[in-house]
Design an enzyme around this catalytic site. Structure first.
Site, PDB file in Angstrom:
ATOM      1  N   CYS A 160      15.214   5.438  -5.410  1.00  0.00           N
ATOM      2  CA  CYS A 160      14.205   5.898  -6.372  1.00  0.00           C
ATOM      3  C   CYS A 160      14.677   7.203  -7.018  1.00  0.00           C
ATOM      4  O   CYS A 160      14.817   7.284  -8.229  1.00  0.00           O
ATOM      5  CB  CYS A 160      12.867   6.082  -5.673  1.00  0.00           C
ATOM      6  SG  CYS A 160      12.151   4.539  -5.082  1.00  0.00           S
ATOM      7  N   TYR A 223      -0.836   3.761  -7.231  1.00  0.00           N
ATOM      8  CA  TYR A 223      -1.257   2.400  -6.881  1.00  0.00           C
ATOM      9  C   TYR A 223      -2.778   2.289  -6.927  1.00  0.00           C
ATOM     10  O   TYR A 223      -3.501   3.264  -6.697  1.00  0.00           O
ATOM     11  CB  TYR A 223      -0.741   2.020  -5.489  1.00  0.00           C
ATOM     12  CG  TYR A 223       0.713   1.611  -5.464  1.00  0.00           C
ATOM     13  CD1 TYR A 223       1.091   0.322  -5.805  1.00  0.00           C
ATOM     14  CD2 TYR A 223       1.712   2.509  -5.104  1.00  0.00           C
ATOM     15  CE1 TYR A 223       2.424  -0.064  -5.789  1.00  0.00           C
ATOM     16  CE2 TYR A 223       3.054   2.141  -5.087  1.00  0.00           C
ATOM     17  CZ  TYR A 223       3.395   0.850  -5.433  1.00  0.00           C
ATOM     18  OH  TYR A 223       4.725   0.467  -5.431  1.00  0.00           O
TER      19      TYR A 223
END
EC number: 2.1.1.45
Length: 283
Positions: A160, A223
């Site tokens: 990432c 999320y």
């Protein structure tokens, strides 16, 4: 701290819902976020609107510096962050390149310390950077990259935060870190701590003053199962002043980082924080 909260609010105000195929969840997403950390002023970017655990973040970066490829090695130095991706990711469990329990494959530090060459050799990117900077050399390519598409199939997770570009101006070292994707409620504080600490460490072992760390994120997201806690709890809290990070001055070389350094060689002082928040984690 202010820039972290501003990013969270921006995602809520301007974000677009995106379905994530890996996790099966939706993310509220924005593109392009820039954060700046003043390492020279020792403004340690530890989140204060919830209790955060900085030791695991530094331990994970130490594992990357050492080129670890096994979750057990990370656990041994204080980071449990790779347990799930190494052992609970079904795609990786089915991957023929997986060597067994806790194996992570060719990810992160493995690439940084042993990038495979077509002739069968390898490149130690970090060693080259440290050697150059120790001599006062900045060839405009002091770049540590974990992003090797040719070996994605040989690891449990694509990186990432994938690239760290060091720049030397006079006797002051700066860092620009690039991140393709970031789980802002959970992952960003880890990454902030790591960017700050990486610059502080490399400056210390190469004999330079630490300057500014620039952190560039492409896909910043929250999320859907994290959104309520962010809106109703964390963003309602007022931040405290930034704490400070102390690093053992006896750490003077890459070999020191590779061999004897532990979390006892780092100390955070002046850390005031609100109560913890248990955000869901998506594997």
């Amino acid at each position: 701290m202010k820039q972290y909260l501003e990013l969270c609010q921006r995602i809520i105000d301007e974000g677009t819902w995106v379905e994530n195929s890996r996790t099966g969840k939706r993310c509220l997403t924005v593109i392009n976020a820039d954060l700046v950390y003043h390492v020279d002023k020792n403004e340690f970017p530890l989140i204060t609107t919830r209790k955060s655990f900085w030791k695991a973040a530094i331990a994970e970066m130490l594992g990357y510096i050492r080129g670890y490829d096994n979750a057990a090695d990370f656990r041994n130095i204080g980071a449990k962050t790779w347990d799930a991706n190494a052992n609970d990711n079904q795609a990786w469990l089915n991957n023929p390149h997986r060597k067994g329990a806790d194996d992570m494959g060719r990810v992160y530090g493995v690439q940084g310390r042993g990038w495979s060459k077509p002739d069968g050799g390898s490149i130690d990117q970090l060693r080259k950077i440290v050697d150059n900077l120790s001599k006062g050399i900045d060839d405009r390519g002091e770049i540590l990259s974990f992003y090797n598409p040719g070996e994605f199939h040989m690891g449990c997770l694509r990186p990432c935060m994938h690239t760290h570009n060091f720049s030397l101006l006079g006797d002051t070292l700066h860092l620009t870190s690039f991140q393709r994707s970031c789980d802002v409620p959970l992952g960003l504080n880890f990454n902030q701590v790591q960017v700050f600490t990486l610059l502080a460490l490399i400056a210390q072992i190469t004999g330079h003053k630490a300057g500014t760390a620039y952190h560039k994120i492409v896909n910043a997201h929250i999320y859907e199962d994290q959104l309520e806690l962010m809106q109703s709890v964390q963003l309602k809290r007022s931040p405290f002043p930034s704490p400070q990070l102390s690093i053992n001055p006896d750490i003077k070389s890459l070999e020191d980082l590779e061999t004897w350094v532990t979390m006892d060689d780092f100390e955070v002082t002046g850390y005031e924080h609100h109560e913890g928040i248990r955000y869901p984690f998506s594997v």
